[in-house]
Design a protein around this motif. Structure first.
Motif, PDB file in Angstrom:
ATOM      1  N   PRO A 171      -4.690   4.199   0.789  1.00  0.00           N
ATOM      2  CA  PRO A 171      -5.928   3.894   1.508  1.00  0.00           C
ATOM      3  C   PRO A 171      -6.616   2.614   1.162  1.00  0.00           C
ATOM      4  O   PRO A 171      -7.169   1.792   1.816  1.00  0.00           O
ATOM      5  N   LEU A 172      -7.009   2.567   0.034  1.00  0.00           N
ATOM      6  CA  LEU A 172      -7.916   1.416  -0.587  1.00  0.00           C
ATOM      7  C   LEU A 172      -6.979   0.193  -0.698  1.00  0.00           C
ATOM      8  O   LEU A 172      -7.561  -1.024  -0.333  1.00  0.00           O
ATOM      9  N   ASN A 173      -5.835   0.301  -0.965  1.00  0.00           N
ATOM     10  CA  ASN A 173      -5.076  -0.906  -0.995  1.00  0.00           C
ATOM     11  C   ASN A 173      -4.796  -1.550   0.572  1.00  0.00           C
ATOM     12  O   ASN A 173      -4.727  -2.612   0.572  1.00  0.00           O
ATOM     13  N   LEU A 174      -4.669  -0.497   1.374  1.00  0.00           N
ATOM     14  CA  LEU A 174      -4.578  -0.933   2.764  1.00  0.00           C
ATOM     15  C   LEU A 174      -5.875  -1.722   3.116  1.00  0.00           C
ATOM     16  O   LEU A 174      -5.840  -2.888   3.665  1.00  0.00           O
ATOM     17  N   CYS A 225       0.901  -1.140  -0.012  1.00  0.00           N
ATOM     18  CA  CYS A 225       0.026   0.007   0.049  1.00  0.00           C
ATOM     19  C   CYS A 225       0.793   1.254  -0.211  1.00  0.00           C
ATOM     20  O   CYS A 225       0.329   2.265   0.381  1.00  0.00           O
ATOM     21  N   ASP A 226       2.128   1.233  -0.357  1.00  0.00           N
ATOM     22  CA  ASP A 226       2.874   2.296  -0.676  1.00  0.00           C
ATOM     23  C   ASP A 226       3.210   3.138   0.659  1.00  0.00           C
ATOM     24  O   ASP A 226       3.080   4.337   0.665  1.00  0.00           O
ATOM     25  N   LEU A 227       3.353   2.423   1.742  1.00  0.00           N
ATOM     26  CA  LEU A 227       3.377   3.027   3.157  1.00  0.00           C
ATOM     27  C   LEU A 227       4.772   3.712   3.077  1.00  0.00           C
ATOM     28  O   LEU A 227       5.716   3.322   2.840  1.00  0.00           O
ATOM     29  N   LYS A 228       4.680   5.039   3.503  1.00  0.00           N
ATOM     30  CA  LYS A 228       5.678   6.190   3.828  1.00  0.00           C
ATOM     31  C   LYS A 228       5.683   6.768   5.003  1.00  0.00           C
ATOM     32  O   LYS A 228       4.604   6.905   5.557  1.00  0.00           O
ATOM     33  N   PRO A 229       6.779   7.048   5.716  1.00  0.00           N
ATOM     34  CA  PRO A 229       6.687   7.612   6.896  1.00  0.00           C
ATOM     35  C   PRO A 229       6.626   9.276   6.925  1.00  0.00           C
ATOM     36  O   PRO A 229       6.885   9.961   5.815  1.00  0.00           O
ATOM     37  N   GLY A 230       6.286   9.863   8.098  1.00  0.00           N
ATOM     38  CA  GLY A 230       6.100  11.240   8.179  1.00  0.00           C
ATOM     39  C   GLY A 230       4.931  12.346   7.703  1.00  0.00           C
ATOM     40  O   GLY A 230       4.708  12.046   6.692  1.00  0.00           O
ATOM     41  N   ASN A 231       4.377  13.005   8.717  1.00  0.00           N
ATOM     42  CA  ASN A 231       3.571  14.121   8.275  1.00  0.00           C
ATOM     43  C   ASN A 231       3.785  15.362   8.738  1.00  0.00           C
ATOM     44  O   ASN A 231       4.333  15.308  10.007  1.00  0.00           O
ATOM     45  N   VAL A 232       3.377  16.404   8.293  1.00  0.00           N
ATOM     46  CA  VAL A 232       3.713  17.863   8.681  1.00  0.00           C
ATOM     47  C   VAL A 232       2.422  18.498   8.820  1.00  0.00           C
ATOM     48  O   VAL A 232       1.506  18.561   7.879  1.00  0.00           O
ATOM     49  N   PHE A 233       2.534  19.016   9.881  1.00  0.00           N
ATOM     50  CA  PHE A 233       1.147  20.036  10.101  1.00  0.00           C
ATOM     51  C   PHE A 233       2.010  21.510   9.775  1.00  0.00           C
ATOM     52  O   PHE A 233       2.735  21.906  10.398  1.00  0.00           O
TER      53      PHE A 233
END
Length: 439
Positions: A196-199, A131-139
């Motif tokens: 999200p759909l692949n997850l 599902c192409d999972l990658k780390p990190g999100n920014v606010f």
């Protein structure tokens, strides 16, 4: 189009996935059978989105017999349409929760706000979900007021032992997003993003690998949650169970009147550009994290695996789709990336999430053996996975965390169903004005 034999669920058209980038790039998945005739199972879960799949998978891992029934395709609702962002926390802040419900509740919530992301990462690793999972999100902060809000959040969360976040000044923001729109931000290294759909499809396959059953294209027409052994009916079948779990969220509709007034469907929109190419994508978003800003009606965006910009935002209270999604989002995208003024938009879609008035998710029990969870208020990717685990714990015999969350009071929308939409529109107008004034 779906095969004619699978009917036309009224709430979901013909039941096929919406015309999103996610549906177009989904991993191959079989069409599961429709529910036909009478079935009996230990545990029946209504809804094959994240809440239902998380609950079912946790229960199957504990050795329970689980059947999931979905009115359309797996991940048809918000779970297959969302921004794909793993954002830790709830819509309501820990500060707000402490003020409303007390410090003990705030400490309890703080202890589980990071759990959903951990569950997702564990699921992906354990079951090999692609599902192409990658780390990190920014606010991202657009104003000094936003930046102060982030600094307060950073301090508050560290006080609860959450130390995965780091404040960013305007220059450091440039390492994540090539835009002059922001005065600073905060990165959460335990956030992330994925398809999200692949997850959802991967979690359904994981459930089946453990002996679970999934029925698709089987919209429920009635639910009996008062009986000691609850049941639900579709046009062509019926399931009787020892335990029933309701995870329809924004798409449960009128099937369970006891839950209908607790939440309101709200639609949000996303569009996907043409592929930008690796070099151009890296120039726009060098660290390949996902971004969301702090406005009341926020922008959120990220790069897909094939280097499209997925840009979302906007809300429509009541769950209606806007007539022109591209027009609704285009101007905001250009405020962030004016260099994309000639880019082609290949996909644009909308979907509903369930909003609770308090912005706090709800979990509880109706009847003797019927459980529910809903109302993630735009933070369902992580919250649904956590709530699924807590529901499974309670059904398996440990109701300590379930009881703590079920005891949190829920607040009805002022004016009930008749006035919840206009009330929310007025509120969003007010907060939108505050955003525009920078206060």
């Amino acid at each position: 189009m779906m095969p004619p034999s699978h009917g036309s669920p009224s709430y979901a058209g013909n039941g096929a996935h919406t015309g999103s980038y996610y549906a177009a790039s989904a991993n191959p998945a079989p069409l599961r059978p429709q529910l036909q005739g009478l079935h009996e199972t230990e545990i029946c879960v209504l809804g094959a989105g994240y809440s239902g799949l998380s609950t079912a998978l946790h229960l199957a891992e504990k050795g329970h017999q689980v059947t999931v029934i979905e009115g359309a395709r797996i991940g048809w609702g918000a779970s297959g349409r969302n921004g794909g962002q793993i954002v830790n926390g709830l819509n309501a802040s820990l500060q707000t929760i402490a003020r409303r419900y007390g410090q003990d509740t705030a400490r309890f919530v703080a202890g589980l706000v990071m759990e959903g992301g951990d569950i997702i990462r564990e699921r992906v690793a354990t079951y090999g979900i692609q599902c192409d999972l990658k780390p990190g999100n920014v606010f991202a902060a657009l104003t000094g007021a936003h930046l102060r809000e982030l600094e307060e959040r950073w301090t508050l969360w560290r006080g609860y032992g959450i130390d995965s976040q780091q404040m960013l000044d305007a220059g450091q923001m440039q390492a994540h997003v090539a835009s002059d729109r922001y005065v600073g931000g905060m990165i959460d290294h335990k956030g992330g993003h994925m398809h999200p759909l692949n997850l959802a499809l991967g979690e359904a396959a994981a459930l089946e690998s453990l002996g679970g059953t999934v029925f698709e294209m089987s919209p429920v027409v009635s639910v009996d949650h008062q009986a000691p052994h609850p049941s639900l009916k579709t046009a062509q079948g019926e399931i009787r169970a020892k335990v029933l779990v309701l995870c329809g969220n924004a798409y449960l509709g009128h099937v369970v009147p006891a839950l209908e007034n607790r939440v309101m469907p709200v639609s949000t929109q996303i569009m996907a550009t043409e592929p930008l190419g690796a070099e151009r994508a890296a120039a726009l978003m060098p660290s390949d994290v996902c971004i969301e800003d702090l406005r009341y009606i926020l922008d959120y965006y990220r790069m897909s695996a094939d280097k499209r910009l997925l840009f979302g935002g906007g809300t429509v209270y009541g769950g209606a789709d806007p007539s022109d999604i591209k027009a609704k989002l285009w101007g905001n995208m250009l405020k962030v990336f004016p260099q994309l003024d000639k880019v082609r938009i290949d996909y644009a879609w909308s979907g509903n999430f369930a909003l609770s008035f308090s912005r706090v998710p709800q979990m509880g029990r109706i009847g003797t053996n019927t459980y529910f969870a809903h109302g993630y208020s735009g933070h369902g990717v992580t919250g649904s996975h956590t709530f699924g685990r807590i529901l499974a714990e309670a059904i398996h015999g440990d109701s300590s965390r379930f009881d703590s969350f079920a005891a949190v009071p829920w607040i009805p929308f002022p004016g009930g169903r008749t006035f919840r939409v206009p009330y929310s529109v007025i509120g969003s107008w007010w907060y939108g004005l505050r955003d525009r004034l920078g206060i």
